[in-house]
Design an enzyme around this catalytic site. Structure first.
Site, PDB file in Angstrom:
ATOM      1  N   GLU A  84     -11.552  -3.083  -8.554  1.00 31.28           N
ATOM      2  CA  GLU A  84     -12.135  -3.748  -7.387  1.00 31.28           C
ATOM      3  C   GLU A  84     -13.382  -3.029  -6.892  1.00 31.28           C
ATOM      4  O   GLU A  84     -14.201  -3.622  -6.206  1.00 31.28           O
ATOM      5  CB  GLU A  84     -11.109  -3.889  -6.260  1.00 31.28           C
TER       6      GLU A  84
ATOM      7  N   ASP B 238      -0.500   0.107  -4.389  1.00 28.41           N
ATOM      8  CA  ASP B 238      -1.953   0.277  -4.291  1.00 28.41           C
ATOM      9  C   ASP B 238      -2.257   1.454  -3.377  1.00 28.41           C
ATOM     10  O   ASP B 238      -1.925   1.430  -2.196  1.00 28.41           O
ATOM     11  CB  ASP B 238      -2.578  -1.008  -3.719  1.00 28.41           C
TER      12      ASP B 238
ATOM     13  N   LYS C 264       0.836  -1.205   0.000  1.00 28.49           N
ATOM     14  CA  LYS C 264       0.000   0.000   0.000  1.00 28.49           C
ATOM     15  C   LYS C 264       0.866   1.249   0.000  1.00 28.49           C
ATOM     16  O   LYS C 264       1.947   1.282   0.616  1.00 28.49           O
ATOM     17  CB  LYS C 264      -0.883   0.019   1.250  1.00 28.49           C
TER      18      LYS C 264
ATOM     19  N   HIS D  18      -9.337  -9.387  -8.229  1.00 27.47           N
ATOM     20  CA  HIS D  18      -9.131  -8.828  -6.892  1.00 27.47           C
ATOM     21  C   HIS D  18      -9.483  -9.869  -5.835  1.00 27.47           C
ATOM     22  O   HIS D  18     -10.612 -10.375  -5.797  1.00 27.47           O
ATOM     23  CB  HIS D  18     -10.036  -7.600  -6.740  1.00 27.47           C
TER      24      HIS D  18
ATOM     25  N   GLU E 297      -2.249   1.071  -8.389  1.00 22.88           N
ATOM     26  CA  GLU E 297      -3.649   0.621  -8.311  1.00 22.88           C
ATOM     27  C   GLU E 297      -4.511   1.668  -7.607  1.00 22.88           C
ATOM     28  O   GLU E 297      -4.097   2.222  -6.583  1.00 22.88           O
ATOM     29  CB  GLU E 297      -3.660  -0.693  -7.541  1.00 22.88           C
TER      30      GLU E 297
HETATM   31 MG    MG Z   1      -6.637  -2.748  -4.092  1.00 20.43          MG
END
Ligand code: MG
Length: 359
Positions: free
Chosen positions: A249, A197, A168, A299, A223
């Protein structure tokens, strides 16, 4: 068995499962929620599916299933491809996607489970197996981890044989993102793919600035850099940066995926099998991606999306979040329908979807 040959649905039963996370996804996200859905048919068949909501909506999803969906599907044919578009139109005024499609997934998955069981097959073989295994990438919901915890997680993925990992980004201080991404790249070396992400945390200018810095680490994709709803913004960002953009997602319908692709909003689409409404729409979205030449990376939920990926024409990488599998969270009474080893997933040959839920 299709169309008129499919025996009618005689019962829909739901159960709620609250699943504790041994690795919380945030300080306030300590459990996931699954609604188990059992569909019975007039020939004595029983299929099991699930609706899945990490944090929001479990009670609402169960209520939709127990009231509007059950009332509509009882007495109707159990062929998922026939039922899906009719049920979707029926529920449409409650929203074309989101809670609606998440709830629909429970029934759709149960009907695919039933179809496969009737033929004595696992899901992949029912769909038509094209691969013995597919690649898996290690993924962590780790924005709240300390730098040491983050690096330790990357080391665990390496030790487990993963050749692709995802972390992340989107810390309040952009310098922290830079340091964290650089530290992970250093640990994994140049040959392991690193995906980033942002979980919709940035706006266009912040994303542009962040990626100018983070591109140094050679990310394979960024992402959800922006709000998932802002497809035009993603298209503009994609013109501004060189890193491929992944999203999907939080898109819930085939129509939104078509829009995203045709606007040039992304290089990789990431449908979630439950959020789009089950296997029926996931196959349509995969066909769309294939037709448009856009990569697909499902996802989460590797137990389901992995079984589908084994039957897709183009190989894809399936997401595996550390310690968040159905087995790890205690959802299953039996073994997992998939096995993951050395960064690859294969099916274990279970009948149907292979989901035996704990009572
Ligand atoms: Mg994600």
């Amino acid at each position: 068995m299709t169309g008129a040959d499919a025996p009618p649905i005689t019962a829909v039963r739901t159960t709620r499962h609250d699943l504790p996370l041994s690795r919380p996804w945030a300080h306030d996200v300590t459990e996931l929620h699954v609604i188990g859905v059992e569909v019975s048919t007039a020939d004595g068949g029983v299929g099991t599916g699930i609706s899945w909501t990490p944090t929001i909506g479990a009670h609402a999803v169960q209520a939709l299933l127990d009231h509007d969906i059950r009332a509509f599907v009882l007495g109707r044919e159990s062929d998922p491809r026939q039922l899906w578009p009719r049920l979707w139109r029926r529920l449409h005024e409650a929203g074309s996607g989101g809670l609606t499609t998440i709830a629909m997934s429970g029934v759709d998955l149960a009907l695919w489970d039933l179809q496969a069981r009737r033929r004595g097959l696992g899901l992949t073989d029912l769909l038509g197996r094209r691969h013995d295994s597919v690649e898996v990438y290690g993924s962590g919901v780790n924005l709240h981890y300390s730098l040491d915890e983050l690096v330790a997680q990357a080391r665990r993925w390496l030790a487990a044989g993963y050749r692709r990992i995802k972390i992340k980004v989107g810390r309040p201080d952009p310098a922290e993102d830079r340091d964290r991404v650089a530290a992970v790249r250093e640990v994994i070396g140049p040959d392991v793919a690193l995906m980033l992400d942002a979980n919709q945390r940035w706006d266009l200018d912040r994303a542009t600035a962040a990626m100018a810095v983070l591109a140094e680490a050679g990310p394979a994709w960024i992402e959800e850099p922006l709000l998932a709803d802002d497809l035009a913004g993603h298209a503009e960002l994609r013109r501004r940066i060189d890193t491929p953009v992944a999203l999907g997602e939080n898109l819930h319908t085939w129509y939104r995926f078509r829009e995203a692709i045709d606007l040039g909003a992304c290089d990789v689409v990431q449908p979630n099998v439950v959020r789009v409404g089950g296997i029926t729409p996931l196959l349509e979205i995969a066909a769309l991606a294939e037709e448009r030449g856009v990569a697909l990376a499902p996802h989460l939920l590797p137990e389901l999306s992995g079984q589908v990926a084994l039957a897709l024409a183009r190989p894809t990488a399936v997401e595996d979040v550390e310690d968040a599998s159905f087995a790890a969270t205690g959802l299953l009474a039996g073994p997992s329908p998939v096995a993951i080893e050395q960064g690859r997933l294969c099916s274990t040959g279970a009948l149907g979807l292979g989901l035996e839920l704990r009572p």
